[in-house]
Design a protein around this motif. Structure first.
Motif, PDB file in Angstrom:
ATOM      1  N   GLY A 116       0.795  -1.239   0.000  1.00 31.02           N
ATOM      2  CA  GLY A 116       0.000   0.000   0.000  1.00 31.02           C
ATOM      3  C   GLY A 116       0.821   1.280   0.000  1.00 31.02           C
ATOM      4  N   ALA A 117       2.152   1.177   0.249  1.00 27.36           N
ATOM      5  CA  ALA A 117       2.975   2.401   0.298  1.00 27.36           C
ATOM      6  C   ALA A 117       3.161   2.934  -1.121  1.00 27.36           C
ATOM      7  CB  ALA A 117       4.329   2.080   0.893  1.00 27.36           C
ATOM      8  N   LEU A 118       3.590   4.197  -1.208  1.00 23.20           N
ATOM      9  CA  LEU A 118       3.898   4.705  -2.540  1.00 23.20           C
ATOM     10  C   LEU A 118       5.197   4.064  -3.000  1.00 23.20           C
ATOM     11  CD1 LEU A 118       2.923   8.464  -2.310  1.00 23.20           C
ATOM     12  CD2 LEU A 118       1.848   6.691  -3.697  1.00 23.20           C
ATOM     13  N   ASP A 180      -0.440  -2.703  -4.382  1.00 29.36           N
ATOM     14  CA  ASP A 180      -1.240  -1.499  -4.603  1.00 29.36           C
ATOM     15  C   ASP A 180      -2.728  -1.864  -4.654  1.00 29.36           C
ATOM     16  OD1 ASP A 180      -2.527   0.743  -5.402  1.00 29.36           O
ATOM     17  OD2 ASP A 180      -1.299   1.128  -7.169  1.00 29.36           O
ATOM     18  N   PRO A 181      -3.371  -1.845  -3.479  1.00 31.87           N
ATOM     19  CA  PRO A 181      -4.778  -2.263  -3.434  1.00 31.87           C
ATOM     20  C   PRO A 181      -5.731  -1.351  -4.200  1.00 31.87           C
ATOM     21  CG  PRO A 181      -3.786  -2.310  -1.241  1.00 31.87           C
ATOM     22  CD  PRO A 181      -2.817  -1.605  -2.124  1.00 31.87           C
ATOM     23  N   THR A 217      -4.447  -0.490   3.857  1.00 30.74           N
ATOM     24  CA  THR A 217      -3.049  -0.049   3.846  1.00 30.74           C
ATOM     25  C   THR A 217      -2.848   1.196   2.972  1.00 30.74           C
ATOM     26  OG1 THR A 217      -2.517  -1.498   1.986  1.00 30.74           O
ATOM     27  CG2 THR A 217      -2.122  -2.394   4.193  1.00 30.74           C
ATOM     28  N   ILE A 218      -3.872   1.593   2.222  1.00 31.03           N
ATOM     29  CA  ILE A 218      -3.666   2.787   1.377  1.00 31.03           C
ATOM     30  C   ILE A 218      -4.256   4.021   2.051  1.00 31.03           C
ATOM     31  CG2 ILE A 218      -3.248   2.574  -1.108  1.00 31.03           C
ATOM     32  CD1 ILE A 218      -6.021   1.504  -1.442  1.00 31.03           C
ATOM     33  N   SER A 219      -3.679   5.172   1.686  1.00 29.64           N
ATOM     34  CA  SER A 219      -4.131   6.413   2.322  1.00 29.64           C
ATOM     35  C   SER A 219      -5.513   6.807   1.794  1.00 29.64           C
ATOM     36  CB  SER A 219      -3.151   7.536   1.989  1.00 29.64           C
ATOM     37  OG  SER A 219      -3.245   7.844   0.617  1.00 29.64           O
ATOM     38  N   GLY A 220      -6.228   7.570   2.634  1.00 26.64           N
ATOM     39  CA  GLY A 220      -7.539   8.073   2.248  1.00 26.64           C
ATOM     40  C   GLY A 220      -7.471   8.876   0.958  1.00 26.64           C
ATOM     41  N   THR A 221      -6.375   9.647   0.823  1.00 25.73           N
ATOM     42  CA  THR A 221      -6.259  10.483  -0.377  1.00 25.73           C
ATOM     43  C   THR A 221      -6.283   9.628  -1.636  1.00 25.73           C
ATOM     44  OG1 THR A 221      -4.733  11.739   0.973  1.00 25.73           O
ATOM     45  CG2 THR A 221      -4.845  12.334  -1.348  1.00 25.73           C
TER      46      THR A 221
END
Ligand code: ATP
Length: 448
Positions: A116-118, A180-181, A217-221
């Motif tokens: 999920g990280a960039l 990358d979900p 794991t991914i950000s809201g943005t």
């Protein structure tokens, strides 16, 4: 399907050649390296079968120096090319009947240090670049070369053409959804748009992702960006329904179930947004896209029924999940918890949003959530109010603070003052397009 593919194959070759020639008319060849058409456009040429796809967004992958090429393009076309050094990308618009958005990106690999990280990005070959993509149908390329023959030059290392032929969506490797979900949401969007199915292995990886709640794991943005793109689809309710029915929402909010009420409210929203903005929601692109993103009129409408259907104890986490903290979130919370009406005369985006949302909710709470078909007069009344609000607001959206910073105006007070002056001129009818707004800012910069 097979026949379509055969005819589509021929069609695709001649048309991709046509498009590459057209692009070479607009753009000088890169000073070093090779350029390739990639992504959605190549896919859409294969899918289109009998007619040309919508030439609105052109993605180009370059194995070479993006900065050098963008300088050359800017000089040749005398247009503004926005170079982004952090990502080694450039974008610009060309007029071909209408504005076409061209994105150039350096060929790159992406390494995900944690799910999920960039990703960490490094320069790479075209094949490596195709290998970092979401689905086989999006991992094809077409070289941009001056060629006279009609040879099929499709670069298709992951069998995208075959998957289009079979109507399936396939990830490129086992860890794709874990890395990358957001690809799960992207996948549902494509499934709905093309009436495709998940390829069997991909379907089980998706089920794993759902049960492991990997989207957390991914950000809201990033989630919000994906949802905006869903709302911009022709059939956003169908995409949302697929997402809910897959268990993806349910795994995050156990009480978030797909119901007739939710479906009905969302269909109302689509109708309302279409009526307010005219045509389909996607007709807002490209000029009004930034407006939609920044001020979120349409977006906010969609979240209302989704969040309203959550039990009150899940509202906060729902807002966080969709990356709606801040102004939009607090308006949504207000609106959902205490619907009240106010009449907005002052035209600023926050006020606009608040008034529209409150008005919709107020009317909705009086007549059942949003208006039933039978109250046509109330609908008309609401619509005329909404459209005059939106008309005024849409007029004042030609440029953003980001544009000004990019043009070299130092941040802070000056940006706000400049935007205000542009808005005033828009209201007075002295500025009627983005180009005019940019031109005016340039002349002001020279003058002061
Ligand atoms: P659309 O028709 O929805 O615009 P697109 O394929 O052009 O589809 P973009 O979001 O513009 O969509 O992305 C361009 C390309 O970048 C995609 O075709 C895909 O190859 C790649 N891509 C975009 N997002 C991701 C992602 N999250 N993971 C991997 N590859 C991606």
């Amino acid at each position: 399907m097979h026949q379509r593919e055969e005819r589509g194959g021929e069609f695709m070759v001649s048309n991709l050649l046509g498009v590459s020639r057209l692009i070479f008319k607009w753009i000088p060849p890169p000073p070093d390296g090779k350029a390739f058409l990639v992504g959605g456009l190549v896919r859409d040429f294969l899918l289109s079968g009998y007619g040309p796809p919508d030439l609105r967004d052109v993605d180009i992958c370059l194995s070479g120096d993006v900065l050098k090429w963008s300088e050359r393009i800017s000089k040749n076309l005398s247009c503004e090319v926005i170079f982004e050094p952090r990502f080694n990308t450039a974008r610009f618009w060309v007029k071909h009947g209408r504005d076409i958005h061209v994105d150039i990106a350096m060929a790159r690999t992406e390494v995900y240090e944690s799910p999920g990280a960039l990703p960490i990005v490094t320069p790479a070959t075209l094949l490596e670049d195709l290998g970092r993509r979401d689905f086989s149908i999006n991992a094809m390329a077409w070289p941009l070369e001056e060629v006279g023959d009609c040879q099929d030059r499709l670069i298709d290392p992951f069998g995208g053409r075959e998957d289009i032929h079979s109507g399936v969506l396939r990830v490129l490797h086992r860890n794709s959804f874990r890395d990358d979900p957001t690809r799960m949401f992207r996948g549902f969007r494509l499934l709905s748009r093309f009436s495709f199915k998940w390829e069997e292995g991909t379907q089980s990886l998706l089920s794993e992702g759902v049960s492991q709640k990997s989207v957390l794991t991914i950000s809201g943005t990033r989630i919000r960006k994906e949802f905006v793109r869903i709302f911009l689809e022709k059939e956003p309710v169908d995409v949302l329904k697929r997402i809910y029915l897959s268990g993806l929402m349910w795994s995050l909010f156990p009480k978030a179930i797909w119901s007739q009420t939710l479906e009905g409210s969302l269909l109302e929203v689509v109708w309302l947004v279409k009526m307010i903005f005219g045509g389909s929601v996607s007709s807002l692109l490209p000029l009004k896209w930034s407006l939609l993103r920044e001020w979120c009129h349409g977006e906010t409408f969609f979240y209302l029924p989704i969040l309203k259907e959550l039990p009150s104890e899940d509202l906060e986490s729902g807002i966080r999940f969709f990356g709606l903290e801040g102004k939009v979130g607090s308006i949504l919370k207000d609106v959902i918890s205490e619907p009240s009406v106010s009449s907005g005369k002052e035209m600023n985006p926050g006020k606009f949003l608040r008034v529209i949302s409150q008005h919709v909710v107020e009317t909705g709470s009086r007549y059942g959530w949003l208006m039933p078909q039978s109250r046509m007069d109330d609908r008309k009344n609401l619509l005329s109010r909404l459209s005059s609000f939106s008309e005024n607001i849409l007029k004042s959206s030609f440029i953003s603070g980001e544009d000004l910073l990019r043009m070299g105006i130092p941040g802070g007070k000056r940006v706000g003052e400049m935007l205000k002056s542009v808005d005033e001129r828009v209201r007075e009818g002295k500025i009627t397009s983005r180009e005019e707004a940019l031109q005016w800012v340039r002349s002001e910069m020279l003058r002061t």
